[in-house]
Scaffold this motif. Structure first.
Motif, PDB file in Angstrom:
ATOM      1  N   ARG A  56       0.767  -1.060  -0.055  1.00  0.00           N
ATOM      2  CA  ARG A  56       0.053   0.157   0.004  1.00  0.00           C
ATOM      3  C   ARG A  56       0.805   1.236  -0.068  1.00  0.00           C
ATOM      4  NH1 ARG A  56      -2.819  -3.406   3.761  1.00  0.00           N
ATOM      5  NH2 ARG A  56      -1.934  -2.349   5.486  1.00  0.00           N
ATOM      6  N   LYS A  63       1.861   7.179  -6.717  1.00  0.00           N
ATOM      7  CA  LYS A  63       1.159   8.239  -7.060  1.00  0.00           C
ATOM      8  C   LYS A  63       1.465   9.658  -6.803  1.00  0.00           C
ATOM      9  CE  LYS A  63      -2.907   9.025  -8.638  1.00  0.00           C
ATOM     10  NZ  LYS A  63      -3.553   8.576 -10.206  1.00  0.00           N
ATOM     11  N   GLY A  83     -10.968  -5.273  -4.519  1.00  0.00           N
ATOM     12  CA  GLY A  83     -12.395  -5.147  -3.851  1.00  0.00           C
ATOM     13  C   GLY A  83     -12.500  -4.841  -2.487  1.00  0.00           C
ATOM     14  N   ASP A  86      -9.246   0.472  -0.362  1.00  0.00           N
ATOM     15  CA  ASP A  86      -9.661   1.763  -1.077  1.00  0.00           C
ATOM     16  C   ASP A  86      -8.264   2.036  -2.022  1.00  0.00           C
ATOM     17  OD1 ASP A  86     -11.980   1.946   0.050  1.00  0.00           O
ATOM     18  OD2 ASP A  86     -11.315   3.347   1.342  1.00  0.00           O
ATOM     19  N   PHE A  88      -6.524   0.575  -3.962  1.00  0.00           N
ATOM     20  CA  PHE A  88      -6.708   0.168  -5.400  1.00  0.00           C
ATOM     21  C   PHE A  88      -7.264   0.938  -6.324  1.00  0.00           C
ATOM     22  CE2 PHE A  88      -6.338  -4.437  -3.818  1.00  0.00           C
ATOM     23  CZ  PHE A  88      -4.905  -4.596  -4.051  1.00  0.00           C
ATOM     24  N   GLU A  89      -8.307   1.942  -5.679  1.00  0.00           N
ATOM     25  CA  GLU A  89      -8.626   2.969  -6.437  1.00  0.00           C
ATOM     26  C   GLU A  89      -7.668   3.794  -7.301  1.00  0.00           C
ATOM     27  OE1 GLU A  89     -11.380   5.139  -4.214  1.00  0.00           O
ATOM     28  OE2 GLU A  89     -12.521   3.246  -3.622  1.00  0.00           O
ATOM     29  N   GLU A  90      -6.579   4.103  -6.681  1.00  0.00           N
ATOM     30  CA  GLU A  90      -5.544   4.870  -7.174  1.00  0.00           C
ATOM     31  C   GLU A  90      -4.879   4.145  -8.401  1.00  0.00           C
ATOM     32  OE1 GLU A  90      -3.227   6.663  -4.431  1.00  0.00           O
ATOM     33  OE2 GLU A  90      -4.705   6.707  -2.796  1.00  0.00           O
ATOM     34  N   CYS A  91      -5.118   2.898  -8.653  1.00  0.00           N
ATOM     35  CA  CYS A  91      -4.363   1.952  -9.603  1.00  0.00           C
ATOM     36  C   CYS A  91      -5.066   1.947 -10.981  1.00  0.00           C
ATOM     37  CB  CYS A  91      -4.131   0.743  -9.061  1.00  0.00           C
ATOM     38  SG  CYS A  91      -3.325   0.699  -7.382  1.00  0.00           S
ATOM     39  N   ASP A  92      -4.359   1.853 -12.133  1.00  0.00           N
ATOM     40  CA  ASP A  92      -4.776   1.628 -13.124  1.00  0.00           C
ATOM     41  C   ASP A  92      -5.078   0.425 -13.934  1.00  0.00           C
ATOM     42  OD1 ASP A  92      -4.777   4.677 -13.713  1.00  0.00           O
ATOM     43  OD2 ASP A  92      -2.850   4.620 -13.645  1.00  0.00           O
ATOM     44  N   LYS A 116      -9.517   1.844 -17.008  1.00  0.00           N
ATOM     45  CA  LYS A 116      -8.830   1.083 -15.941  1.00  0.00           C
ATOM     46  C   LYS A 116      -9.046  -0.536 -16.453  1.00  0.00           C
ATOM     47  CE  LYS A 116      -8.709   4.145 -12.093  1.00  0.00           C
ATOM     48  NZ  LYS A 116      -8.810   4.509 -10.676  1.00  0.00           N
ATOM     49  N   ASN A 118      -8.920  -4.339 -15.002  1.00  0.00           N
ATOM     50  CA  ASN A 118      -8.838  -5.252 -13.660  1.00  0.00           C
ATOM     51  C   ASN A 118      -8.917  -6.720 -14.170  1.00  0.00           C
ATOM     52  OD1 ASN A 118      -9.439  -6.855 -11.535  1.00  0.00           O
ATOM     53  ND2 ASN A 118     -10.628  -5.385 -10.342  1.00  0.00           N
TER      54      ASN A 118
END
Length: 233
Positions: A56, A63, A83, A86, A88-92, A116, A118
């Motif tokens: 993390r 970022k 899932g 949170d 992972f919301e910054e990952c593409d 994005k 996944n």
């Protein structure tokens, strides 16, 4: 464009990170993870709470260093926690413990489409994902022959993160070993999550070692990593 890789975890993770590096160097320039880059790859680990925390941290560091960079996270932490966290919301790009060899093409896809990606999936019957590195900048070369674990020890998350045991077939191991020796390497290290559990139908690790010693004549030394004392025949 510049890329950087942060590798966390075991020897197999280190091997896979070297494979990513070799493939991405075909199109991009590699820099240190502490430097500004256009693409950051975090090869994640979740075998301990510390490893998960470090993953993390590396996502957030990437970022911060370049808010516009492509951030791809691969491996065990993604497989277990996708899932659920949170960060992972910054990952593409998110890739679990399957389809790792798709990383280079998925980076290209994201650069074109800016959508994005996944591709984390639950483990079903999974085949061995072959990764071959032609050249190591040393006498010693590594050859990944096994992945996964079937032991399901109560204290260990690896079977859930890496999936069930699967192995590179014997003929492919011999072929890759010969290529590495012809490239100038004198020593081979067989590596895997549970190397002692390597198998190819009726063949076991001792049979593979015998073939390597008989068929790869120019090899001066053979090492085996991640083997249990109870698996020595």
């Amino acid at each position: 464009m510049k890329f950087a890789i942060c590798n966390l975890g075991c020897k197999v993770n280190n091997f896979e990170a070297n494979w990513y590096s070799e493939k991405l160097k075909e199109k991009y320039l590699q820099v240190d993870f502490k430097e500004f880059a256009d693409i950051y790859v975090i090869n994640s680990c979740t075998v301990t709470n510390m490893a998960s925390s470090k993953t993390r941290q590396m996502i957030r560091r990437a970022k911060k260093q370049n808010p516009n960079a492509v951030i791809a996270v691969v491996g065990c932490y993604v497989q277990i926690e996708v899932g659920k966290v949170d960060v992972f919301e910054e990952c593409d790009i998110l890739i679990g413990s399957n389809n790792k060899t798709k990383l280079p093409e998925l980076i290209e896809q994201f650069l074109l489409e800016k959508k994005k990606i996944n591709i984390v999936e639950k483990f079903q019957k999974t085949n061995f994902e072959e990764m071959f590195i032609q050249n190591f900048n040393q006498t010693r070369a590594y050859l990944k022959i096994q992945d996964g674990c079937n032991q399901f020890c109560s204290y260990c998350i690896i079977p859930y993160a890496r999936g069930r045991e699967r192995s590179l077939d014997a003929d492919s191991v011999i072929k890759q070993a010969k290529q590495l020796i012809l490239s100038g390497h004198k020593e081979l290290v067989l590596t895997g999550i549970h190397t002692g559990r390597w198998n190819d139908n009726e063949l076991e690790l001792v049979d593979l070692i015998e073939r390597l010693l008989n068929e790869v004549k120019e090899m001066e030394r053979l090492r085996i990593s991640s083997i249990e004392v109870t698996e020595i025949n």
